[in-house]
Motif scaffolding. Structure first.
Motif, mmCIF file in Angstrom:
data_model
loop_
_atom_site.group_PDB
_atom_site.id
_atom_site.type_symbol
_atom_site.label_atom_id
_atom_site.label_comp_id
_atom_site.label_asym_id
_atom_site.label_seq_id
_atom_site.Cartn_x
_atom_site.Cartn_y
_atom_site.Cartn_z
ATOM 1 N N LYS A 136 0.840 -1.194 0.000
ATOM 2 C CA LYS A 136 0.000 0.000 0.000
ATOM 3 C C LYS A 136 0.875 1.244 0.000
ATOM 4 O O LYS A 136 1.642 1.483 0.927
ATOM 5 C CB LYS A 136 -0.924 0.015 1.231
ATOM 6 C CG LYS A 136 -1.899 1.184 1.244
ATOM 7 C CD LYS A 136 -2.845 1.089 2.440
ATOM 8 C CE LYS A 136 -3.864 2.237 2.417
ATOM 9 N NZ LYS A 136 -4.807 2.140 3.567
ATOM 10 N N PHE A 137 0.737 2.027 -1.080
ATOM 11 C CA PHE A 137 1.434 3.309 -1.175
ATOM 12 C C PHE A 137 0.382 4.416 -1.178
ATOM 13 O O PHE A 137 -0.187 4.747 -2.217
ATOM 14 C CB PHE A 137 2.282 3.372 -2.444
ATOM 15 C CG PHE A 137 3.374 2.334 -2.495
ATOM 16 C CD1 PHE A 137 4.273 2.203 -1.459
ATOM 17 C CD2 PHE A 137 3.499 1.492 -3.592
ATOM 18 C CE1 PHE A 137 5.288 1.252 -1.495
ATOM 19 C CE2 PHE A 137 4.505 0.534 -3.653
ATOM 20 C CZ PHE A 137 5.397 0.419 -2.594
ATOM 21 N N ASP A 138 0.104 4.950 -0.019
ATOM 22 C CA ASP A 138 -0.897 6.004 0.147
ATOM 23 C C ASP A 138 -0.158 7.320 0.312
ATOM 24 O O ASP A 138 0.086 7.795 1.419
ATOM 25 C CB ASP A 138 -1.771 5.704 1.369
ATOM 26 C CG ASP A 138 -2.945 6.656 1.492
ATOM 27 O OD1 ASP A 138 -3.208 7.410 0.538
ATOM 28 O OD2 ASP A 138 -3.587 6.660 2.567
ATOM 29 N N CYS A 139 0.233 7.911 -0.812
ATOM 30 C CA CYS A 139 1.109 9.070 -0.813
ATOM 31 C C CYS A 139 0.324 10.381 -0.900
ATOM 32 O O CYS A 139 -0.876 10.401 -1.176
ATOM 33 C CB CYS A 139 2.104 8.977 -1.972
ATOM 34 S SG CYS A 139 3.184 7.524 -1.870
ATOM 35 N N SER A 140 1.030 11.472 -0.664
ATOM 36 C CA SER A 140 0.406 12.794 -0.603
ATOM 37 C C SER A 140 0.138 13.355 -1.994
ATOM 38 O O SER A 140 1.002 13.292 -2.873
ATOM 39 C CB SER A 140 1.335 13.742 0.169
ATOM 40 O OG SER A 140 0.902 15.075 0.042
#
Length: 388
Positions: free
Chosen positions: A340-344
């Motif tokens: 999971k890459f929940d980036c800005s």
């Protein structure tokens, strides 16, 4: 022959005199686990600091009760003190005795201090019970902390049941931590194994950590870190963060984690930032040769950290994350989303690289989730990449 004997005698006498050893029992320490030995330990420290020759402080077998002990290096002449522990240092059973101080055993402005062997028993159980009950309790004390220190070493040390962090390295340069055994129950709050902040040149090797929080937490301002042959579980894994609480905040760079195993942890390898404006950054990070067994979040970047939706007015992280590589990551996920890459959206993750990542969920295909994350892949990638 007589001349040889005389020379040998003076040689050994001179060598002994130039490398003094101070036994804490000689200063009044009691090994019964009940008598307060704090003054004896501090007296031994003062004696070692008074000489410029390499010196050692020896703690014989037994249990030694210590209250807050501050080993101040500001006036210490010695740059090579070894503390050799064959016994156990015990914190007071009443958490109020040290719980409001923040630190149990504190070293500040020291150079060339080595701690070898022994056990630290923080006796944190009653404080954890207080915290878990929702009552008003002290924050707790870190068991062993080094502040503003250089060229330090901790080897073959065990730390049990710390009230809060087990080991804190803050604003230090060149620290070698090897063969550590750190243990606390999985439900013990805020018991990070090792917390690093504002430090450089820290090496953690050949260690086993199981706690109720991060096995290793990497805060702002760290650089040139090397973590190798680490076993983690229970705990929250290895976390870079939380970062980005302050608008002006030092970044994290040049971090290597290799040959690590995570068993039944909340996370495997994690980068976590507050959903707040910040000029912080994370760059040049390598996670390599990692085995994960049933972690809830094996690989995760979380840039929307905002527990309770408090103190996060914009819910957009300003921390810039780039050049993070995941190489040879194998194992199983306890949840279907293994990556999971929940980036800005304000500062999308850039330069993420996946190489030979193979994670499954209950013996079937896992899933990946991406938001504002760009990068590349190579080799076998399971679950399938969602990087753009």
């Amino acid at each position: 022959m007589i001349l040889i004997l005389i020379f040998t005698f003076f040689y050994h006498t001179s060598s002994f005199a130039s490398n003094p050893s101070y036994n804490v029992k000689s200063f009044g320490a009691k090994s019964d686990g009940n008598s307060d030995s704090t003054k004896a330990f501090l007296s031994a420290w003062s004696a070692a600091c008074a000489t410029t020759q390499p010196a050692s402080i020896y703690v014989p077998p037994g249990r030694y009760l210590l209250r807050n002990a501050f080993f101040n290096g500001k006036m210490c002449k010695n740059k090579a003190i070894t503390i050799r522990i064959d016994g156990t240092l015990v914190a007071p059973s009443d958490y109020n005795a040290i719980g409001n101080s923040g630190t149990w055993l504190k070293f500040q402005r020291v150079t060339g201090v080595s701690i070898s062997g022994g056990t630290l028993d923080g006796q944190g159980t009653t404080l954890w019970d207080c915290k878990n009950s929702g009552k008003s309790c002290p924050k707790g004390a870190t068991s062993l902390a080094f502040y503003s220190s250089n060229n330090i070493s901790i080897d073959s040390l065990s730390s049990l049941n710390s009230q809060m962090f087990h080991i804190l390295i803050y604003s230090c340069h060149n620290a070698n931590l090897n063969n550590l055994k750190i243990s606390a129950p999985g439900n013990s709050p805020n018991t990070d194994g090792i917390h690093l902040q504002q430090s450089s040149g820290v090496t953690i090797t050949n260690s086993r950590i199981g706690t109720g929080d991060d096995c290793v937490s990497i805060g702002p301002g760290n650089s040139n870190l090397w973590i190798e042959n680490l076993s983690c579980g229970p705990g929250h894994g290895i976390s870079i963060g939380s970062l980005g609480w302050d608008v002006q905040e030092a970044g994290v760079e040049n971090v290597t984690v290799k040959m690590a195993t995570f068993s039944g942890t909340q996370n495997g390898v994690r980068v976590k930032t507050w959903a707040r404006p910040s000029n912080g950054f994370v760059k040049h990070v390598l996670f390599q040769h990692v085995v994960i067994v049933n972690a809830q979040n094996p690989i995760i970047i979380d840039q929307h950290y905002c527990p309770g939706d408090n103190n996060c007015p914009t819910e957009v992280s300003g921390v810039k994350i780039s050049d993070v590589t995941y190489q040879d990551i194998q194992g199983t996920s306890a949840t279907q989303v293994a990556v999971k890459f929940d980036c800005s959206k304000a500062s999308p993750c850039q330069g993420i690289r996946l190489e030979n990542v193979n994670l499954s969920y209950k013996n079937r295909a896992a899933q990946a989730s991406c938001s504002n994350a760009g990068g590349t892949t190579a080799g076998i990638i399971q679950p399938s990449s969602c990087l753009y």
